[in-house]
Motif scaffolding. Structure first.
Motif, PDB file in Angstrom:
ATOM      1  N   SER A 170       0.841  -1.195   0.000  1.00  0.00           N
ATOM      2  CA  SER A 170       0.000   0.000   0.000  1.00  0.00           C
ATOM      3  C   SER A 170       0.876   1.244   0.000  1.00  0.00           C
ATOM      4  CB  SER A 170      -0.919   0.016   1.221  1.00  0.00           C
ATOM      5  OG  SER A 170      -0.172   0.092   2.426  1.00  0.00           O
ATOM      6  N   ASP A 171       0.319   2.339  -0.497  1.00  0.00           N
ATOM      7  CA  ASP A 171       1.053   3.600  -0.448  1.00  0.00           C
ATOM      8  C   ASP A 171       0.088   4.773  -0.466  1.00  0.00           C
ATOM      9  OD1 ASP A 171       1.422   4.934  -3.553  1.00  0.00           O
ATOM     10  OD2 ASP A 171       0.752   2.862  -3.419  1.00  0.00           O
ATOM     11  N   ALA A 172       0.468   5.814   0.250  1.00  0.00           N
ATOM     12  CA  ALA A 172      -0.246   7.088   0.260  1.00  0.00           C
ATOM     13  C   ALA A 172       0.744   8.161  -0.177  1.00  0.00           C
ATOM     14  CB  ALA A 172      -0.782   7.393   1.651  1.00  0.00           C
ATOM     15  N   TRP A 173       0.326   9.027  -1.074  1.00  0.00           N
ATOM     16  CA  TRP A 173       1.249   9.995  -1.683  1.00  0.00           C
ATOM     17  C   TRP A 173       0.552  11.347  -1.777  1.00  0.00           C
ATOM     18  CZ3 TRP A 173       2.573  10.243  -7.563  1.00  0.00           C
ATOM     19  CH2 TRP A 173       3.648  11.129  -7.776  1.00  0.00           C
ATOM     20  N   LEU A 174       1.062  12.311  -1.023  1.00  0.00           N
ATOM     21  CA  LEU A 174       0.496  13.660  -0.990  1.00  0.00           C
ATOM     22  C   LEU A 174       1.511  14.647  -1.547  1.00  0.00           C
ATOM     23  CD1 LEU A 174      -1.653  15.752  -0.153  1.00  0.00           C
ATOM     24  CD2 LEU A 174      -0.668  15.697   2.159  1.00  0.00           C
ATOM     25  N   VAL A 175       1.092  15.429  -2.539  1.00  0.00           N
ATOM     26  CA  VAL A 175       1.924  16.450  -3.172  1.00  0.00           C
ATOM     27  C   VAL A 175       1.135  17.749  -3.210  1.00  0.00           C
ATOM     28  CG1 VAL A 175       3.139  17.144  -5.261  1.00  0.00           C
ATOM     29  CG2 VAL A 175       3.059  14.744  -4.632  1.00  0.00           C
ATOM     30  N   THR A 176       1.792  18.854  -2.859  1.00  0.00           N
ATOM     31  CA  THR A 176       1.103  20.132  -2.947  1.00  0.00           C
ATOM     32  C   THR A 176       2.058  21.238  -3.374  1.00  0.00           C
ATOM     33  OG1 THR A 176      -0.325  21.704  -1.773  1.00  0.00           O
ATOM     34  CG2 THR A 176       1.474  20.725  -0.510  1.00  0.00           C
ATOM     35  N   VAL A 177       1.530  22.176  -4.132  1.00  0.00           N
ATOM     36  CA  VAL A 177       2.226  23.402  -4.508  1.00  0.00           C
ATOM     37  C   VAL A 177       1.355  24.568  -4.073  1.00  0.00           C
ATOM     38  CG1 VAL A 177       3.130  24.811  -6.387  1.00  0.00           C
ATOM     39  CG2 VAL A 177       3.389  22.331  -6.474  1.00  0.00           C
ATOM     40  N   HIS A 178       1.940  25.491  -3.310  1.00  0.00           N
ATOM     41  CA  HIS A 178       1.211  26.683  -2.873  1.00  0.00           C
ATOM     42  C   HIS A 178       1.723  27.894  -3.631  1.00  0.00           C
ATOM     43  CE1 HIS A 178      -0.242  25.031   1.271  1.00  0.00           C
ATOM     44  NE2 HIS A 178      -0.424  24.180   0.282  1.00  0.00           N
ATOM     45  N   ALA A 179       0.815  28.769  -3.979  1.00  0.00           N
ATOM     46  CA  ALA A 179       1.164  29.989  -4.701  1.00  0.00           C
ATOM     47  C   ALA A 179       0.672  31.198  -3.915  1.00  0.00           C
ATOM     48  CB  ALA A 179       0.546  29.984  -6.100  1.00  0.00           C
ATOM     49  N   SER A 180       1.542  32.193  -3.754  1.00  0.00           N
ATOM     50  CA  SER A 180       1.164  33.403  -3.022  1.00  0.00           C
ATOM     51  C   SER A 180       0.963  34.557  -4.000  1.00  0.00           C
ATOM     52  CB  SER A 180       2.240  33.760  -1.994  1.00  0.00           C
ATOM     53  OG  SER A 180       3.374  34.290  -2.646  1.00  0.00           O
ATOM     54  N   PRO A 181       0.253  35.607  -3.591  1.00  0.00           N
ATOM     55  CA  PRO A 181      -0.026  36.717  -4.509  1.00  0.00           C
ATOM     56  C   PRO A 181       1.216  37.418  -5.025  1.00  0.00           C
ATOM     57  CG  PRO A 181      -1.486  36.806  -2.607  1.00  0.00           C
ATOM     58  CD  PRO A 181      -0.456  35.762  -2.305  1.00  0.00           C
ATOM     59  N   GLY A 182       2.322  37.336  -4.271  1.00  0.00           N
ATOM     60  CA  GLY A 182       3.542  38.014  -4.690  1.00  0.00           C
ATOM     61  C   GLY A 182       4.401  37.228  -5.654  1.00  0.00           C
ATOM     62  N   GLY A 183       3.883  36.090  -6.136  1.00  0.00           N
ATOM     63  CA  GLY A 183       4.610  35.305  -7.128  1.00  0.00           C
ATOM     64  C   GLY A 183       5.437  34.171  -6.572  1.00  0.00           C
ATOM     65  N   GLY A 184       5.453  34.012  -5.259  1.00  0.00           N
ATOM     66  CA  GLY A 184       6.204  32.909  -4.678  1.00  0.00           C
ATOM     67  C   GLY A 184       5.443  31.598  -4.766  1.00  0.00           C
ATOM     68  N   THR A 185       6.169  30.503  -4.918  1.00  0.00           N
ATOM     69  CA  THR A 185       5.560  29.173  -4.896  1.00  0.00           C
ATOM     70  C   THR A 185       6.349  28.291  -3.933  1.00  0.00           C
ATOM     71  OG1 THR A 185       6.875  28.368  -6.775  1.00  0.00           O
ATOM     72  CG2 THR A 185       4.714  29.334  -7.269  1.00  0.00           C
ATOM     73  N   GLY A 186       5.638  27.361  -3.320  1.00  0.00           N
ATOM     74  CA  GLY A 186       6.275  26.435  -2.392  1.00  0.00           C
ATOM     75  C   GLY A 186       5.801  25.024  -2.639  1.00  0.00           C
ATOM     76  N   TYR A 187       6.695  24.071  -2.489  1.00  0.00           N
ATOM     77  CA  TYR A 187       6.422  22.667  -2.792  1.00  0.00           C
ATOM     78  C   TYR A 187       6.625  21.825  -1.545  1.00  0.00           C
ATOM     79  CZ  TYR A 187       7.007  18.071  -5.061  1.00  0.00           C
ATOM     80  OH  TYR A 187       6.897  16.756  -5.435  1.00  0.00           O
ATOM     81  N   ALA A 188       5.790  20.809  -1.390  1.00  0.00           N
ATOM     82  CA  ALA A 188       5.988  19.831  -0.323  1.00  0.00           C
ATOM     83  C   ALA A 188       5.406  18.500  -0.768  1.00  0.00           C
ATOM     84  CB  ALA A 188       5.350  20.287   0.974  1.00  0.00           C
ATOM     85  N   GLU A 189       6.027  17.418  -0.331  1.00  0.00           N
ATOM     86  CA  GLU A 189       5.623  16.075  -0.755  1.00  0.00           C
ATOM     87  C   GLU A 189       5.950  15.090   0.347  1.00  0.00           C
ATOM     88  OE1 GLU A 189       7.175  12.560  -3.807  1.00  0.00           O
ATOM     89  OE2 GLU A 189       7.847  14.628  -4.105  1.00  0.00           O
ATOM     90  N   THR A 190       5.144  14.053   0.471  1.00  0.00           N
ATOM     91  CA  THR A 190       5.468  12.942   1.345  1.00  0.00           C
ATOM     92  C   THR A 190       4.800  11.684   0.817  1.00  0.00           C
ATOM     93  OG1 THR A 190       5.569  12.213   3.662  1.00  0.00           O
ATOM     94  CG2 THR A 190       3.494  13.175   2.918  1.00  0.00           C
ATOM     95  N   CYS A 191       5.366  10.528   1.163  1.00  0.00           N
ATOM     96  CA  CYS A 191       4.720   9.260   0.849  1.00  0.00           C
ATOM     97  C   CYS A 191       4.941   8.319   2.027  1.00  0.00           C
ATOM     98  CB  CYS A 191       5.248   8.654  -0.447  1.00  0.00           C
ATOM     99  SG  CYS A 191       6.974   8.113  -0.382  1.00  0.00           S
ATOM    100  N   ALA A 192       4.036   7.377   2.184  1.00  0.00           N
ATOM    101  CA  ALA A 192       4.097   6.452   3.306  1.00  0.00           C
ATOM    102  C   ALA A 192       3.283   5.215   2.995  1.00  0.00           C
ATOM    103  CB  ALA A 192       3.574   7.111   4.578  1.00  0.00           C
ATOM    104  N   VAL A 193       3.629   4.116   3.644  1.00  0.00           N
ATOM    105  CA  VAL A 193       2.823   2.906   3.547  1.00  0.00           C
ATOM    106  C   VAL A 193       1.479   3.111   4.232  1.00  0.00           C
ATOM    107  CG1 VAL A 193       2.651   0.501   4.316  1.00  0.00           C
ATOM    108  CG2 VAL A 193       4.793   1.359   3.332  1.00  0.00           C
ATOM    109  N   ASP A 194       1.500   3.765   5.389  1.00  0.00           N
ATOM    110  CA  ASP A 194       0.307   3.955   6.218  1.00  0.00           C
ATOM    111  C   ASP A 194      -0.195   5.384   6.077  1.00  0.00           C
ATOM    112  OD1 ASP A 194      -1.656   4.094   8.181  1.00  0.00           O
ATOM    113  OD2 ASP A 194      -0.514   2.886   9.607  1.00  0.00           O
TER     114      ASP A 194
END
Length: 453
Positions: free
Chosen positions: A174-198
Protein backbone atom coordinates in the motif's frame (compact mmCIF):
# COMPACT_ATOMS: atom_id res chain seq x y z
CA UNK A 1 -11.60 -8.72 -0.71
CA UNK A 2 -8.81 -9.76 1.66
CA UNK A 3 -5.15 -9.91 0.65
CA UNK A 4 -5.24 -13.72 0.61
CA UNK A 5 -8.35 -13.69 -1.57
CA UNK A 6 -6.75 -11.21 -3.97
CA UNK A 7 -3.56 -13.29 -4.14
CA UNK A 8 -5.61 -16.45 -4.73
CA UNK A 9 -7.66 -14.83 -7.49
CA UNK A 10 -4.59 -13.58 -9.36
CA UNK A 11 -2.75 -16.87 -8.89
CA UNK A 12 -5.66 -18.75 -10.46
CA UNK A 13 -5.57 -16.45 -13.49
CA UNK A 14 -1.81 -16.87 -13.73
CA UNK A 15 -2.11 -20.66 -13.56
CA UNK A 16 -4.73 -20.64 -16.31
CA UNK A 17 -2.48 -18.52 -18.48
CA UNK A 18 0.52 -20.79 -17.89
CA UNK A 19 -1.61 -23.80 -18.82
CA UNK A 20 -2.77 -22.08 -22.02
CA UNK A 21 0.84 -21.29 -22.96
CA UNK A 22 1.94 -24.90 -22.38
CA UNK A 23 -0.94 -26.29 -24.46
CA UNK A 24 -0.07 -23.79 -27.20
CA UNK A 25 3.43 -25.23 -27.43
CA UNK A 26 5.57 -23.07 -25.15
CA UNK A 27 8.63 -24.77 -23.68
CA UNK A 28 8.48 -22.28 -20.83
CA UNK A 29 6.40 -19.33 -19.69
CA UNK A 30 6.33 -16.61 -17.07
CA UNK A 31 3.24 -14.68 -15.98
CA UNK A 32 3.10 -11.47 -13.96
CA UNK A 33 -0.33 -10.27 -12.85
CA UNK A 34 -0.42 -6.87 -11.19
CA UNK A 35 -3.60 -5.26 -9.96
CA UNK A 36 -3.81 -1.76 -8.56
CA UNK A 37 -6.72 -0.30 -6.64
CA UNK A 38 -5.98 3.42 -6.56
CA UNK A 39 -7.95 6.47 -5.48
CA UNK A 40 -7.07 10.09 -6.08
CA UNK A 41 -8.29 13.42 -4.75
CA UNK A 42 -7.19 16.50 -6.69
CA UNK A 43 -7.37 20.11 -5.57
CA UNK A 44 -6.62 23.47 -7.20
CA UNK A 45 -6.94 27.08 -6.02
CA UNK A 46 -7.73 25.70 -2.56
CA UNK A 47 -10.76 23.76 -3.77
CA UNK A 48 -11.21 20.00 -4.17
CA UNK A 49 -12.36 19.41 -7.73
CA UNK A 50 -11.97 15.68 -8.37
CA UNK A 51 -12.15 12.36 -6.56
CA UNK A 52 -11.72 9.20 -8.62
CA UNK A 53 -11.00 5.51 -8.08
CA UNK A 54 -9.43 3.05 -10.52
CA UNK A 55 -9.32 -0.72 -10.25
CA UNK A 56 -6.92 -1.78 -12.98
CA UNK A 57 -5.02 -4.94 -13.83
CA UNK A 58 -1.98 -5.57 -16.01
CA UNK A 59 -1.03 -9.10 -17.01
CA UNK A 60 2.14 -9.90 -18.93
CA UNK A 61 3.22 -13.18 -20.47
CA UNK A 62 6.73 -14.17 -21.43
CA UNK A 63 6.40 -17.04 -23.91
CA UNK A 64 9.45 -19.23 -24.48
CA UNK A 65 10.04 -21.67 -27.31
CA UNK A 66 13.59 -22.98 -27.34
CA UNK A 67 15.93 -19.98 -27.49
CA UNK A 68 13.22 -17.64 -28.68
CA UNK A 69 11.00 -15.68 -26.35
CA UNK A 70 8.30 -13.07 -26.84
CA UNK A 71 6.26 -10.76 -24.64
CA UNK A 72 2.67 -9.59 -24.67
CA UNK A 73 0.62 -7.51 -22.23
CA UNK A 74 -3.11 -7.21 -21.60
CA UNK A 75 -5.38 -5.22 -19.33
CA UNK A 76 -8.11 -7.86 -18.89
CA UNK A 77 -8.35 -11.31 -17.34
CA UNK A 78 -11.31 -12.85 -19.17
CA UNK A 79 -10.85 -16.00 -21.26
CA UNK A 80 -10.79 -14.25 -24.62
CA UNK A 81 -8.18 -11.76 -23.37
CA UNK A 82 -5.99 -14.59 -22.06
CA UNK A 83 -6.32 -16.54 -25.32
CA UNK A 84 -5.35 -13.45 -27.30
CA UNK A 85 -2.44 -12.81 -24.96
CA UNK A 86 -1.00 -16.28 -25.60
CA UNK A 87 -1.41 -15.90 -29.36
CA UNK A 88 0.32 -12.52 -29.40
CA UNK A 89 3.18 -13.63 -27.14
CA UNK A 90 3.71 -16.78 -29.23
CA UNK A 91 3.70 -14.76 -32.44
CA UNK A 92 6.22 -12.31 -30.99
CA UNK A 93 8.46 -15.22 -29.97
CA UNK A 94 8.24 -16.80 -33.42
CA UNK A 95 9.21 -13.49 -35.01
CA UNK A 96 12.41 -13.05 -33.01
CA UNK A 97 15.84 -14.48 -33.65
CA UNK A 98 17.30 -17.09 -31.34
CA UNK A 99 19.11 -15.43 -28.44
CA UNK A 100 22.49 -17.00 -27.77
CA UNK A 101 23.13 -15.17 -24.51
CA UNK A 102 19.63 -15.46 -23.06
CA UNK A 103 19.86 -17.35 -19.74
CA UNK A 104 16.28 -18.59 -19.73
CA UNK A 105 13.65 -17.93 -17.10
CA UNK A 106 14.95 -17.48 -13.55
CA UNK A 107 14.82 -20.39 -11.15
CA UNK A 108 13.00 -20.15 -7.82
CA UNK A 109 15.12 -18.61 -5.09
CA UNK A 110 14.80 -17.18 -1.59
CA UNK A 111 12.43 -14.27 -1.12
CA UNK A 112 13.09 -12.13 1.97
CA UNK A 113 10.54 -11.62 4.69
CA UNK A 114 9.25 -8.05 4.47
CA UNK A 115 7.38 -6.24 7.21
CA UNK A 116 5.48 -3.00 7.06
CA UNK A 117 4.60 -3.13 3.37
CA UNK A 118 0.82 -2.95 3.78
CA UNK A 119 -1.65 -0.95 5.82
CA UNK A 120 -5.33 -1.73 5.43
CA UNK A 121 -6.24 1.86 6.31
CA UNK A 122 -4.37 3.04 3.22
CA UNK A 123 -5.88 0.49 0.87
CA UNK A 124 -9.37 1.24 2.20
CA UNK A 125 -9.02 5.02 2.52
CA UNK A 126 -12.28 6.80 1.71
CA UNK A 127 -12.83 10.03 -0.23
CA UNK A 128 -13.82 11.61 3.09
CA UNK A 129 -10.49 10.64 4.68
CA UNK A 130 -8.50 12.10 1.78
CA UNK A 131 -10.65 15.22 1.77
CA UNK A 132 -9.93 15.72 5.46
CA UNK A 133 -6.18 15.61 4.88
CA UNK A 134 -6.50 17.94 1.89
CA UNK A 135 -8.57 20.38 3.97
CA UNK A 136 -5.64 20.54 6.42
CA UNK A 137 -3.33 21.43 3.54
CA UNK A 138 -5.73 24.11 2.32
CA UNK A 139 -6.19 25.55 5.81
CA UNK A 140 -2.42 26.09 6.06
CA UNK A 141 -2.48 27.86 2.70
CA UNK A 142 -5.42 30.04 3.74
CA UNK A 143 -3.66 31.05 6.96
CA UNK A 144 -0.67 32.23 4.92
CA UNK A 145 -2.75 33.98 2.27
CA UNK A 146 -1.73 31.46 -0.38
CA UNK A 147 -3.63 29.11 -2.71
CA UNK A 148 -3.07 25.35 -2.56
CA UNK A 149 -3.05 22.88 -5.44
CA UNK A 150 -2.00 19.26 -5.62
CA UNK A 151 -3.18 15.69 -5.23
CA UNK A 152 -3.53 12.99 -2.61
CA UNK A 153 -3.42 9.37 -3.80
CA UNK A 154 -4.03 6.24 -1.75
CA UNK A 155 -4.20 2.61 -2.77
CA UNK A 156 -2.63 -0.81 -2.93
CA UNK A 157 -0.94 -2.90 -5.59
CA UNK A 158 -0.96 -6.70 -5.68
CA UNK A 159 1.72 -8.49 -7.68
CA UNK A 160 1.77 -12.20 -8.48
CA UNK A 161 4.54 -13.87 -10.49
CA UNK A 162 4.32 -17.52 -11.58
CA UNK A 163 6.51 -19.42 -14.02
CA UNK A 164 6.89 -22.84 -15.54
CA UNK A 165 10.20 -23.17 -13.67
CA UNK A 166 8.40 -23.08 -10.34
CA UNK A 167 8.63 -19.42 -9.36
CA UNK A 168 5.68 -18.50 -7.15
CA UNK A 169 5.66 -15.06 -5.56
CA UNK A 170 2.81 -12.89 -4.30
CA UNK A 171 2.68 -9.64 -2.36
CA UNK A 172 0.41 -6.66 -1.71
CA UNK A 173 1.77 -3.21 -0.94
CA UNK A 174 0.00 0.00 0.00
CA UNK A 175 1.05 3.60 -0.45
CA UNK A 176 -0.25 7.09 0.26
CA UNK A 177 1.25 9.99 -1.68
CA UNK A 178 0.50 13.66 -0.99
CA UNK A 179 1.92 16.45 -3.17
CA UNK A 180 1.10 20.13 -2.95
CA UNK A 181 2.23 23.40 -4.51
CA UNK A 182 1.21 26.68 -2.87
CA UNK A 183 1.16 29.99 -4.70
CA UNK A 184 1.16 33.40 -3.02
CA UNK A 185 -0.03 36.72 -4.51
CA UNK A 186 3.54 38.01 -4.69
CA UNK A 187 4.61 35.31 -7.13
CA UNK A 188 6.20 32.91 -4.68
CA UNK A 189 5.56 29.17 -4.90
CA UNK A 190 6.28 26.44 -2.39
CA UNK A 191 6.42 22.67 -2.79
CA UNK A 192 5.99 19.83 -0.32
CA UNK A 193 5.62 16.08 -0.76
CA UNK A 194 5.47 12.94 1.35
CA UNK A 195 4.72 9.26 0.85
CA UNK A 196 4.10 6.45 3.31
CA UNK A 197 2.82 2.91 3.55
CA UNK A 198 0.31 3.95 6.22
CA UNK A 199 -2.00 6.86 5.45
CA UNK A 200 -1.99 7.69 9.17
CA UNK A 201 1.60 8.90 8.75
CA UNK A 202 0.61 11.59 6.25
CA UNK A 203 0.36 14.95 8.03
CA UNK A 204 -1.53 17.34 5.76
CA UNK A 205 -1.24 20.29 8.13
CA UNK A 206 2.54 20.01 8.43
CA UNK A 207 2.95 19.60 4.68
CA UNK A 208 0.68 22.57 4.08
CA UNK A 209 2.69 24.77 6.45
CA UNK A 210 5.92 23.76 4.71
CA UNK A 211 4.60 24.66 1.25
CA UNK A 212 2.87 27.83 2.43
CA UNK A 213 5.98 29.07 4.22
CA UNK A 214 8.09 28.58 1.10
CA UNK A 215 5.50 30.33 -1.05
CA UNK A 216 5.29 33.46 1.10
CA UNK A 217 9.04 33.59 1.56
CA UNK A 218 9.37 33.41 -2.24
CA UNK A 219 7.42 36.60 -2.98
CA UNK A 220 9.07 39.14 -5.30
CA UNK A 221 12.15 37.11 -6.25
CA UNK A 222 15.35 38.78 -7.37
CA UNK A 223 17.34 37.88 -10.47
CA UNK A 224 20.82 36.46 -9.98
CA UNK A 225 23.44 36.22 -12.74
CA UNK A 226 24.55 32.87 -14.09
CA UNK A 227 27.55 31.36 -12.40
CA UNK A 228 28.75 28.90 -9.82
CA UNK A 229 27.31 29.10 -6.32
CA UNK A 230 27.68 26.97 -3.22
CA UNK A 231 24.26 25.49 -2.50
CA UNK A 232 22.25 23.63 0.05
CA UNK A 233 20.10 21.11 -1.83
CA UNK A 234 17.01 20.08 0.10
CA UNK A 235 15.82 16.48 0.13
CA UNK A 236 13.63 16.86 -2.97
CA UNK A 237 16.60 18.03 -5.07
CA UNK A 238 18.86 15.31 -3.69
CA UNK A 239 16.22 12.70 -4.54
CA UNK A 240 16.32 13.88 -8.16
CA UNK A 241 20.11 13.50 -8.23
CA UNK A 242 19.89 9.96 -6.86
CA UNK A 243 17.06 8.93 -9.20
CA UNK A 244 18.97 10.05 -12.30
CA UNK A 245 22.20 8.39 -11.18
CA UNK A 246 20.25 5.23 -10.40
CA UNK A 247 18.79 5.06 -13.87
CA UNK A 248 21.81 6.05 -15.94
CA UNK A 249 24.64 4.96 -13.66
CA UNK A 250 23.85 1.99 -11.43
CA UNK A 251 21.77 0.15 -14.03
CA UNK A 252 23.65 -2.95 -15.22
CA UNK A 253 22.27 -2.65 -18.74
CA UNK A 254 23.66 0.88 -19.05
CA UNK A 255 27.03 -0.41 -17.85
CA UNK A 256 27.03 -3.31 -20.31
CA UNK A 257 26.01 -0.99 -23.15
CA UNK A 258 28.89 1.37 -22.34
CA UNK A 259 26.50 4.17 -21.40
CA UNK A 260 27.24 4.44 -17.66
CA UNK A 261 29.86 6.33 -15.69
CA UNK A 262 29.85 3.62 -12.99
CA UNK A 263 33.01 1.57 -12.47
CA UNK A 264 33.91 -0.43 -9.34
CA UNK A 265 36.06 1.71 -7.07
CA UNK A 266 35.63 4.90 -9.13
CA UNK A 267 35.29 7.99 -6.95
CA UNK A 268 31.99 9.67 -7.75
CA UNK A 269 31.42 11.51 -4.47
CA UNK A 270 33.11 12.64 -1.28
CA UNK A 271 33.55 10.26 1.63
CA UNK A 272 30.38 11.73 3.15
CA UNK A 273 28.18 10.05 0.52
CA UNK A 274 26.99 6.47 0.92
CA UNK A 275 24.03 5.25 -1.13
CA UNK A 276 22.35 1.86 -1.32
CA UNK A 277 19.17 0.21 -2.58
CA UNK A 278 17.09 -1.91 -0.21
CA UNK A 279 13.57 -2.99 -1.07
CA UNK A 280 13.07 -4.60 2.33
CA UNK A 281 13.65 -1.51 4.50
CA UNK A 282 10.38 -0.41 6.17
CA UNK A 283 11.55 3.23 6.13
CA UNK A 284 10.64 3.25 2.44
CA UNK A 285 7.90 1.46 0.50
CA UNK A 286 9.04 -2.14 1.03
CA UNK A 287 8.84 -4.87 -1.56
CA UNK A 288 10.00 -8.48 -1.37
CA UNK A 289 10.64 -9.35 -5.03
CA UNK A 290 10.87 -7.92 -8.53
CA UNK A 291 8.74 -8.46 -11.63
CA UNK A 292 10.53 -11.74 -12.42
CA UNK A 293 9.70 -13.10 -8.97
CA UNK A 294 13.33 -12.79 -7.83
CA UNK A 295 13.87 -11.81 -4.20
CA UNK A 296 15.17 -8.32 -3.49
CA UNK A 297 18.80 -7.98 -2.43
CA UNK A 298 20.30 -5.00 -0.61
CA UNK A 299 22.85 -3.49 -3.01
CA UNK A 300 25.56 -1.01 -2.04
CA UNK A 301 25.81 1.56 -4.86
CA UNK A 302 28.20 4.18 -3.45
CA UNK A 303 30.37 3.29 -0.47
CA UNK A 304 31.95 6.38 1.12
CA UNK A 305 32.20 8.13 -2.20
CA UNK A 306 33.24 5.25 -4.44
CA UNK A 307 31.18 3.19 -6.87
CA UNK A 308 30.50 -0.21 -5.42
CA UNK A 309 27.93 -2.36 -7.25
CA UNK A 310 25.11 -2.06 -9.78
CA UNK A 311 21.68 -3.69 -9.80
CA UNK A 312 20.81 -6.63 -12.07
CA UNK A 313 17.88 -8.47 -13.55
CA UNK A 314 18.19 -12.05 -14.84
CA UNK A 315 19.47 -11.06 -18.28
CA UNK A 316 22.17 -8.60 -17.20
CA UNK A 317 23.24 -10.91 -14.37
CA UNK A 318 23.82 -13.81 -16.77
CA UNK A 319 25.94 -11.62 -19.05
CA UNK A 320 28.00 -10.48 -16.06
CA UNK A 321 28.36 -13.96 -14.59
CA UNK A 322 26.59 -13.02 -11.36
CA UNK A 323 23.12 -13.59 -9.94
CA UNK A 324 20.17 -11.25 -10.26
CA UNK A 325 19.80 -8.75 -7.42
CA UNK A 326 16.01 -8.67 -7.86
CA UNK A 327 15.63 -5.41 -9.78
CA UNK A 328 13.73 -6.40 -12.93
CA UNK A 329 11.06 -3.93 -14.07
CA UNK A 330 7.68 -4.85 -15.60
CA UNK A 331 8.20 -6.47 -19.00
CA UNK A 332 8.61 -5.58 -21.77
CA UNK A 333 11.37 -3.40 -20.37
CA UNK A 334 13.69 -1.38 -22.63
CA UNK A 335 15.33 0.39 -19.68
CA UNK A 336 17.05 -2.39 -17.78
CA UNK A 337 17.15 -3.05 -14.04
CA UNK A 338 16.81 -0.04 -11.72
CA UNK A 339 17.42 0.69 -8.05
CA UNK A 340 13.92 1.82 -7.09
CA UNK A 341 14.22 1.78 -3.28
CA UNK A 342 17.21 4.08 -2.76
CA UNK A 343 18.65 5.36 0.50
CA UNK A 344 21.39 7.87 1.25
CA UNK A 345 23.10 7.80 4.62
CA UNK A 346 22.36 10.80 6.89
CA UNK A 347 24.97 13.15 8.29
CA UNK A 348 25.13 15.12 11.52
CA UNK A 349 23.96 18.64 10.75
CA UNK A 350 20.51 20.21 10.96
CA UNK A 351 19.05 22.10 8.03
CA UNK A 352 19.84 25.37 9.82
CA UNK A 353 23.44 24.31 10.36
CA UNK A 354 23.83 23.45 6.67
CA UNK A 355 22.49 26.87 5.69
CA UNK A 356 24.69 28.47 8.33
CA UNK A 357 27.78 27.23 6.51
CA UNK A 358 26.94 29.30 3.42
CA UNK A 359 28.79 32.62 3.31
CA UNK A 360 27.06 33.51 0.05
CA UNK A 361 25.11 30.83 -1.74
CA UNK A 362 21.70 29.38 -2.53
CA UNK A 363 19.12 27.20 -0.83
CA UNK A 364 17.40 25.04 -3.49
CA UNK A 365 14.12 23.21 -2.80
CA UNK A 366 13.87 20.99 -5.87
CA UNK A 367 14.67 20.48 -9.53
CA UNK A 368 12.05 20.35 -12.28
CA UNK A 369 12.00 18.88 -15.78
CA UNK A 370 15.48 17.45 -15.33
CA UNK A 371 16.64 15.28 -18.21
CA UNK A 372 19.96 13.67 -19.15
CA UNK A 373 21.97 15.18 -21.99
CA UNK A 374 25.06 12.98 -21.54
CA UNK A 375 24.19 9.87 -19.49
CA UNK A 376 27.71 8.45 -19.65
CA UNK A 377 29.06 11.52 -17.84
CA UNK A 378 25.90 11.95 -15.78
CA UNK A 379 25.17 15.40 -17.16
CA UNK A 380 21.60 16.56 -16.57
CA UNK A 381 19.80 19.71 -17.61
CA UNK A 382 16.89 21.19 -15.72
CA UNK A 383 15.57 24.13 -13.74
CA UNK A 384 15.06 24.95 -10.09
CA UNK A 385 11.48 25.32 -8.89
CA UNK A 386 9.22 26.25 -5.97
CA UNK A 387 11.72 27.84 -3.66
CA UNK A 388 15.23 29.18 -4.34
CA UNK A 389 16.72 31.58 -1.80
CA UNK A 390 19.86 33.69 -1.55
CA UNK A 391 21.83 33.06 1.63
CA UNK A 392 24.44 35.49 2.98
CA UNK A 393 26.48 34.92 6.12
CA UNK A 394 24.34 31.92 7.00
CA UNK A 395 21.02 33.78 6.76
CA UNK A 396 18.31 33.68 4.08
CA UNK A 397 18.12 37.22 2.69
CA UNK A 398 16.01 37.06 -0.49
CA UNK A 399 14.05 34.77 -2.80
CA UNK A 400 15.61 34.12 -6.19
CA UNK A 401 14.00 33.64 -9.58
CA UNK A 402 14.38 30.09 -10.90
CA UNK A 403 17.68 29.20 -12.54
CA UNK A 404 18.52 26.78 -15.33
CA UNK A 405 21.43 24.39 -15.18
CA UNK A 406 23.38 21.76 -17.11
CA UNK A 407 25.37 19.96 -14.49
CA UNK A 408 27.18 16.66 -13.98
CA UNK A 409 25.34 14.96 -11.12
CA UNK A 410 28.43 12.93 -10.13
CA UNK A 411 30.31 16.24 -9.90
CA UNK A 412 27.60 17.46 -7.51
CA UNK A 413 28.27 14.50 -5.23
CA UNK A 414 32.04 15.01 -5.55
CA UNK A 415 31.57 18.46 -4.03
CA UNK A 416 29.36 17.51 -1.09
CA UNK A 417 30.84 19.24 1.96
CA UNK A 418 28.25 18.30 4.58
CA UNK A 419 25.15 16.11 4.92
CA UNK A 420 21.98 16.73 6.91
CA UNK A 421 20.89 14.45 9.72
CA UNK A 422 17.19 14.45 8.81
CA UNK A 423 15.90 12.44 5.87
CA UNK A 424 12.67 12.46 3.90
CA UNK A 425 11.10 9.66 1.88
CA UNK A 426 9.56 10.70 -1.44
CA UNK A 427 8.28 8.86 -4.47
CA UNK A 428 11.12 8.17 -6.86
CA UNK A 429 10.69 9.55 -10.38
CA UNK A 430 12.81 7.44 -12.72
CA UNK A 431 11.71 8.92 -16.02
CA UNK A 432 8.32 7.45 -16.87
CA UNK A 433 9.11 3.96 -15.59
CA UNK A 434 5.85 2.23 -14.48
CA UNK A 435 7.02 1.11 -11.05
CA UNK A 436 6.26 2.05 -7.47
CA UNK A 437 9.58 3.37 -6.13
CA UNK A 438 10.89 5.58 -3.36
CA UNK A 439 13.98 7.51 -2.34
CA UNK A 440 14.98 8.37 1.23
CA UNK A 441 17.45 11.25 1.21
CA UNK A 442 18.91 14.01 3.40
CA UNK A 443 19.76 17.59 2.48
CA UNK A 444 23.35 18.26 1.44
CA UNK A 445 25.75 21.19 1.24
CA UNK A 446 27.52 21.35 -2.13
CA UNK A 447 30.61 23.53 -2.48
CA UNK A 448 29.76 24.55 -6.04
CA UNK A 449 26.84 24.18 -8.47
CA UNK A 450 26.90 25.90 -11.86
CA UNK A 451 23.77 27.68 -13.09
CA UNK A 452 23.26 29.03 -16.61
CA UNK A 453 20.76 31.72 -15.66
Amino acid sequence: MTIDERHGRFERYAERLLDRARRHGASGAEVCVEGRLASLTRFADSEIHQSVTEDAVRVSLRYVRGRRHGMAVAGRLDDSALDSLVERAASNAAGTAETDDWPGLPEPGPIPEVTGAYAAATAEATPELRAGVVRDVIAAADAAGAAASGSFATGAVTTVVLSSRGVRAAQTRSDAWLVTVHASPGGGTGYAETCAVDVAHVDGAALGREAAGKARAGDHPVVLPAGEYPVVLEEYAVADVLAKLGRFGFNARAVQDGQSFAQPGLRVATDLVTVWDDGTDPLGLPTAFDHEGVGKERVSLIDRGRCDRVVHDTGTAARAGVRSTGHALPAPNPVGPLPVNMFMAPGRLSREELIGRLDRGLLVTRFHYSNPVDPKRGIVTGVTRDGVFLVEHGEIVAPVRDLRFSQSYPDVLRRVGAVGRDRRTVRGWFGGVPVLGDITAPSVLVDGFRFSG
